[in-house]
Motif scaffolding. Structure first.
Motif, short mmCIF file in Angstrom:
data_model
loop_
_atom_site.label_atom_id
_atom_site.label_comp_id
_atom_site.label_asym_id
_atom_site.label_seq_id
_atom_site.Cartn_x
_atom_site.Cartn_y
_atom_site.Cartn_z
N ALA A 233 1.51 -6.59 -1.48
CA ALA A 233 2.82 -6.08 -1.89
C ALA A 233 3.69 -5.81 -0.65
O ALA A 233 4.89 -6.11 -0.65
CB ALA A 233 2.66 -4.81 -2.72
N PHE A 234 3.09 -5.27 0.39
CA PHE A 234 3.84 -5.00 1.62
C PHE A 234 4.28 -6.30 2.28
O PHE A 234 5.42 -6.43 2.73
CB PHE A 234 2.97 -4.18 2.59
CG PHE A 234 3.67 -3.80 3.85
CD1 PHE A 234 4.65 -2.81 3.85
CD2 PHE A 234 3.36 -4.41 5.05
CE1 PHE A 234 5.30 -2.45 5.02
CE2 PHE A 234 3.99 -4.06 6.22
CZ PHE A 234 4.97 -3.08 6.21
N PHE A 235 3.39 -7.32 2.33
CA PHE A 235 3.72 -8.60 2.94
C PHE A 235 4.87 -9.31 2.22
O PHE A 235 5.68 -9.96 2.85
CB PHE A 235 2.52 -9.54 2.94
CG PHE A 235 1.57 -9.35 4.11
CD1 PHE A 235 1.78 -8.39 5.08
CD2 PHE A 235 0.46 -10.15 4.23
CE1 PHE A 235 0.92 -8.23 6.14
CE2 PHE A 235 -0.42 -10.01 5.29
CZ PHE A 235 -0.19 -9.04 6.26
N ILE A 236 4.92 -9.21 0.90
CA ILE A 236 5.96 -9.94 0.17
C ILE A 236 7.19 -9.08 -0.08
O ILE A 236 7.98 -9.33 -0.97
CB ILE A 236 5.43 -10.53 -1.15
CG1 ILE A 236 4.96 -9.44 -2.10
CG2 ILE A 236 4.36 -11.56 -0.89
CD1 ILE A 236 4.63 -9.93 -3.49
N ASP A 237 7.32 -8.05 0.74
CA ASP A 237 8.50 -7.19 0.72
C ASP A 237 8.57 -6.31 -0.51
O ASP A 237 9.63 -6.01 -1.01
CB ASP A 237 9.78 -8.00 0.86
CG ASP A 237 10.92 -7.17 1.42
OD1 ASP A 237 10.66 -6.10 2.00
OD2 ASP A 237 12.08 -7.59 1.28
#
Length: 152
Positions: free
Chosen positions: A35-39
Motif C-alpha cells: 500500500a505504501f509503495f503504490i501511494d
C-alpha cells in the motif's frame, strides 16, 4: 480489504496466519508495504516519503533477493547485509494471545510501533520471511509510486 489509515502509536499482533492492527485484520504479510509503495495514503503524516521508500527497496533488494519476479538481478549492498543493526527498529515486543473468529486464539508476537518507518521495516521483514513481499504488477508493470518531479 483496503489498508487502514494508521495513527501512531499502534499495536500489531503478528501470527502465522497474518497480522492484526489493533482489532483490524487479518492482513496478509506485505500488505502495508505494498500500500505504501503504490501511494496508498496509510498514515496522517507521511513526511518520510521518498527516503523511506528507497530504504525499503534497499531492504527488499538485499534480504528478498530470492523473491522472483520482483527482484531484478542487481549487485547486493553487502554493507546492509553484513550490518543489519544499522537499520534496527526500536519497539517493544512481547508474546500475546490473539483471539480469532471461531472463539479460539493464536500465539502472537505483539509489537507497539511509534513510527511508520519502524512498522514498515518489521512488516517488510515478516513479508520476506513468509515469501510474500511486494511484487511488480504483471499487467501494468507498476511497482511503486514514482519520485515526484520538480516543476520548472
Amino acid at each position: 480489504m483496503n489498508f487502514p489509515k494508521l495513527a501512531f502509536p499502534i499495536t500489531v499482533d503478528f501470527c502465522s496466519v497474518g497480522y492484526w492492527i489493533e482489532n483490524q485484520g487479518p492482513f496478509k504479510y506485505g500488505a502495508a508495504v505494498t500500500a505504501f509503495f503504490i501511494d496508498g495514503d496509510i498514515t496522517e503524516a507521511a513526511n518520510e516519503g521518498i527516503s523511506l521508500l528507497r530504504d525499503l527497496e534497499r531492504q527488499l533488494q538485499t534480504f528478498g533477493s530470492h523473491l522472483k519476479p520482483y527482484m531484478k538481478e542487481r549487485e547486493m549492498d553487502a554493507m546492509l547485509f553484513l550490518q543489519p543493526e544499522k537499520q534496527a527498529v526500536a519497539c517493544p515486543m512481547c508474546f500475546a494471545f490473539h483471539p480469532i473468529e471461531d472463539g479460539t486464539g493464536v500465539m502472537a508476537e505483539r509489537y507497539v510501533f511509534s513510527s511508520l518507518r519502524d512498522f514498515l521495516y518489521v512488516e517488510l521483514g515478516k513479508a520476506i520471511e513468509h515469501g510474500n513481499a511486494p511484487r511488480q504488477c504483471r499487467l501494468c508493470r507498476r511497482r511503486r509510486r514514482e519520485t515526484p518531479r520538480l516543476k520548472k
